[in-house]
Scaffold this motif. Sequence first.
Motif, short mmCIF file in Angstrom:
data_model
loop_
_atom_site.label_atom_id
_atom_site.label_comp_id
_atom_site.label_asym_id
_atom_site.label_seq_id
_atom_site.Cartn_x
_atom_site.Cartn_y
_atom_site.Cartn_z
N THR A 280 -31.39 -33.82 5.86
CA THR A 280 -30.27 -32.92 5.56
C THR A 280 -28.93 -33.60 5.89
OG1 THR A 280 -30.46 -32.01 7.76
CG2 THR A 280 -31.46 -30.74 5.99
N LEU A 281 -27.88 -32.95 5.47
CA LEU A 281 -26.53 -33.41 5.83
C LEU A 281 -25.63 -32.18 5.87
CD1 LEU A 281 -24.68 -35.80 6.45
CD2 LEU A 281 -24.29 -36.05 4.00
N GLU B 228 -22.51 -43.99 3.91
CA GLU B 228 -23.86 -44.22 4.44
C GLU B 228 -24.66 -42.92 4.45
OE1 GLU B 228 -21.00 -45.26 5.90
OE2 GLU B 228 -21.25 -47.37 5.30
N GLU B 229 -24.01 -41.82 4.83
CA GLU B 229 -24.72 -40.53 4.87
C GLU B 229 -25.11 -40.06 3.47
OE1 GLU B 229 -22.86 -38.44 8.87
OE2 GLU B 229 -21.65 -38.46 7.05
N ILE B 230 -24.20 -40.25 2.51
CA ILE B 230 -24.51 -39.85 1.13
C ILE B 230 -25.68 -40.70 0.60
CG2 ILE B 230 -23.64 -39.89 -1.24
CD1 ILE B 230 -20.87 -39.14 -0.07
N ASP B 231 -25.62 -42.01 0.86
CA ASP B 231 -26.70 -42.89 0.39
C ASP B 231 -28.04 -42.47 1.01
OD1 ASP B 231 -25.06 -44.36 -1.21
OD2 ASP B 231 -24.85 -46.05 0.17
N ARG B 232 -28.02 -42.16 2.29
CA ARG B 232 -29.28 -41.82 2.98
C ARG B 232 -29.92 -40.58 2.35
NH1 ARG B 232 -30.22 -38.85 7.96
NH2 ARG B 232 -32.29 -39.39 8.73
N VAL B 233 -29.11 -39.55 2.14
CA VAL B 233 -29.66 -38.31 1.58
C VAL B 233 -30.19 -38.54 0.16
CG1 VAL B 233 -29.10 -35.95 0.85
CG2 VAL B 233 -28.24 -36.83 3.03
N LEU B 234 -29.42 -39.24 -0.64
CA LEU B 234 -29.87 -39.47 -2.03
C LEU B 234 -31.06 -40.43 -2.07
CD1 LEU B 234 -26.48 -39.58 -3.97
CD2 LEU B 234 -28.02 -37.66 -3.61
N ASP B 235 -31.08 -41.42 -1.18
CA ASP B 235 -32.21 -42.37 -1.16
C ASP B 235 -33.51 -41.67 -0.77
OD1 ASP B 235 -30.52 -44.37 -1.92
OD2 ASP B 235 -30.50 -45.42 0.00
N VAL B 236 -33.45 -40.84 0.29
CA VAL B 236 -34.68 -40.18 0.78
C VAL B 236 -35.07 -39.03 -0.15
CG1 VAL B 236 -35.72 -38.88 2.67
CG2 VAL B 236 -34.20 -40.80 3.18
N ASN B 237 -34.11 -38.22 -0.54
CA ASN B 237 -34.44 -36.97 -1.23
C ASN B 237 -34.57 -37.12 -2.75
OD1 ASN B 237 -34.03 -36.04 1.34
ND2 ASN B 237 -32.46 -34.54 0.83
N VAL B 238 -34.00 -38.21 -3.29
CA VAL B 238 -34.06 -38.37 -4.76
C VAL B 238 -34.69 -39.71 -5.17
CG1 VAL B 238 -32.77 -38.31 -6.93
CG2 VAL B 238 -31.97 -36.96 -4.98
N ASN C 171 -21.54 -25.80 3.20
CA ASN C 171 -21.50 -26.98 4.07
C ASN C 171 -22.66 -27.95 3.86
OD1 ASN C 171 -19.15 -26.08 5.41
ND2 ASN C 171 -20.41 -24.66 6.62
N SER C 172 -23.23 -27.99 2.70
CA SER C 172 -24.33 -28.93 2.43
C SER C 172 -24.31 -29.44 0.99
CB SER C 172 -25.69 -28.25 2.70
OG SER C 172 -25.84 -27.94 4.06
N PRO C 173 -23.14 -29.88 0.49
CA PRO C 173 -23.08 -30.23 -0.94
C PRO C 173 -23.98 -31.40 -1.31
CG PRO C 173 -21.08 -30.92 0.17
CD PRO C 173 -21.83 -30.07 1.15
N VAL C 174 -24.10 -32.39 -0.44
CA VAL C 174 -24.90 -33.56 -0.79
C VAL C 174 -26.38 -33.18 -0.79
CG1 VAL C 174 -25.41 -35.96 -0.21
CG2 VAL C 174 -23.14 -35.04 0.26
N TYR C 175 -26.78 -32.41 0.22
CA TYR C 175 -28.17 -31.94 0.30
C TYR C 175 -28.50 -31.07 -0.93
CZ TYR C 175 -32.42 -29.86 2.34
OH TYR C 175 -33.71 -29.45 2.58
N CYS C 176 -27.61 -30.12 -1.27
CA CYS C 176 -27.86 -29.26 -2.43
C CYS C 176 -27.98 -30.09 -3.70
CB CYS C 176 -26.72 -28.25 -2.61
SG CYS C 176 -26.69 -26.97 -1.35
N ALA C 177 -27.10 -31.08 -3.85
CA ALA C 177 -27.16 -31.94 -5.05
C ALA C 177 -28.49 -32.66 -5.11
CB ALA C 177 -26.01 -32.93 -5.03
N SER C 178 -28.96 -33.14 -3.96
CA SER C 178 -30.21 -33.90 -3.94
C SER C 178 -31.40 -33.00 -4.27
CB SER C 178 -30.41 -34.58 -2.58
OG SER C 178 -30.78 -33.65 -1.57
N LYS C 179 -31.40 -31.77 -3.77
CA LYS C 179 -32.54 -30.89 -4.01
C LYS C 179 -32.53 -30.33 -5.44
CE LYS C 179 -34.58 -31.44 -0.08
NZ LYS C 179 -35.88 -32.14 -0.03
#
Length: 254
Positions: free
Chosen positions: A93-94, A104-114, A151-159
């Motif tokens: 999550t983020l 780095e945080e955006i890359d991590r979420v997209l790398d793991v979740n997508v 408060n979780s736009p990157v996580y929402c985008a990934s899911k």
Amino acid sequence: MRLRDKTAVITGAALGIGRACAARFAAEGARVVVADIRPEEGQAVADAIEAKGGEALFVETDVRKRADNERAIDTCLDAFGRLDILFCNAGVTLPKRLPESSDEEIDRVLDVNVKALLYAARYALPIMEDQPDRGAMLFTASKTGLVAQKNSPVYCASKGAAVLLAKALALDYAEAGIRVNALCPGIIDTPMLERFAEAMPDPAAAWQAYSAAQPMGRLGTPEECADAALWLVSNEATFVTGVALPIDGGFTAM
Ligand SMILES: NC(=O)c1ccc[n+]([C@@H]2O[C@H](COP(=O)([O-])OP(=O)(O)OC[C@H]3O[C@@H](n4cnc5c(N)ncnc54)[C@H](O)[C@@H]3O)[C@@H](O)[C@H]2O)c1
């Protein structure tokens, strides 16, 4: 024994939802590859399955790396002979707004979740196509892949991407007989949720608020997610593909 003689690779299986799914799939007869970045907890999940008479192998896997996803799948083929179920469940999550989110945080979420889902599915699809019984895939998305949360736009985008990837692959492989679905948990009592609450200004109040915000007035459990995951990958769901199934106690009905 609804998964008798089946084999499964489950990523993110050392903790939380993945751990419950590994235990449940094994109890239903599946031979399971426990793929996770945490060696100690992952090995403990495999050991617990073996102690109950099941078959499991732990493979240290960082799903951000293409080669690690492929090694987990190869281990399943080498040890168990087939790949019946690919369950991409690892996620991070983020809980931050976009301007506060670093590269780095955006890359991590997209790398793991997508990206991990793309790598694993790309490798697994031709393998499943070559098997007489084909196979089933499941991606753990989230209710936040269906409706947004603050408060979780990157996580929402990934899911959201995980949901649409499941649907897109379901269409491409429907004729081939490979089913692809997404599991959309609501708020589930796991170590991830504990970390999420701890990142809030008042963790105890945040924890209370999670339960209070649910139509059922309580959090979901990893075991409830495992029940749904089991059904989606089992032969009870042979006409179910391209589905994003909420396991959320009614949250997305609001
Ligand atoms: N808990 C919830 O409320 C909730 C809600 C909706 C969706 N989800 C999703 O469910 C899935 C499981 O979540 P959880 O709550 O069990 O989380 P968790 O943090 O309790 O467990 C996640 C597991 O993924 C593993 N993992 C993380 N990064 C990894 C990497 N790079 N490579 C391999 N493994 C890695 C962790 O080691 C851990 O074992 C995630 O995809 C999450 O986004 C959780």
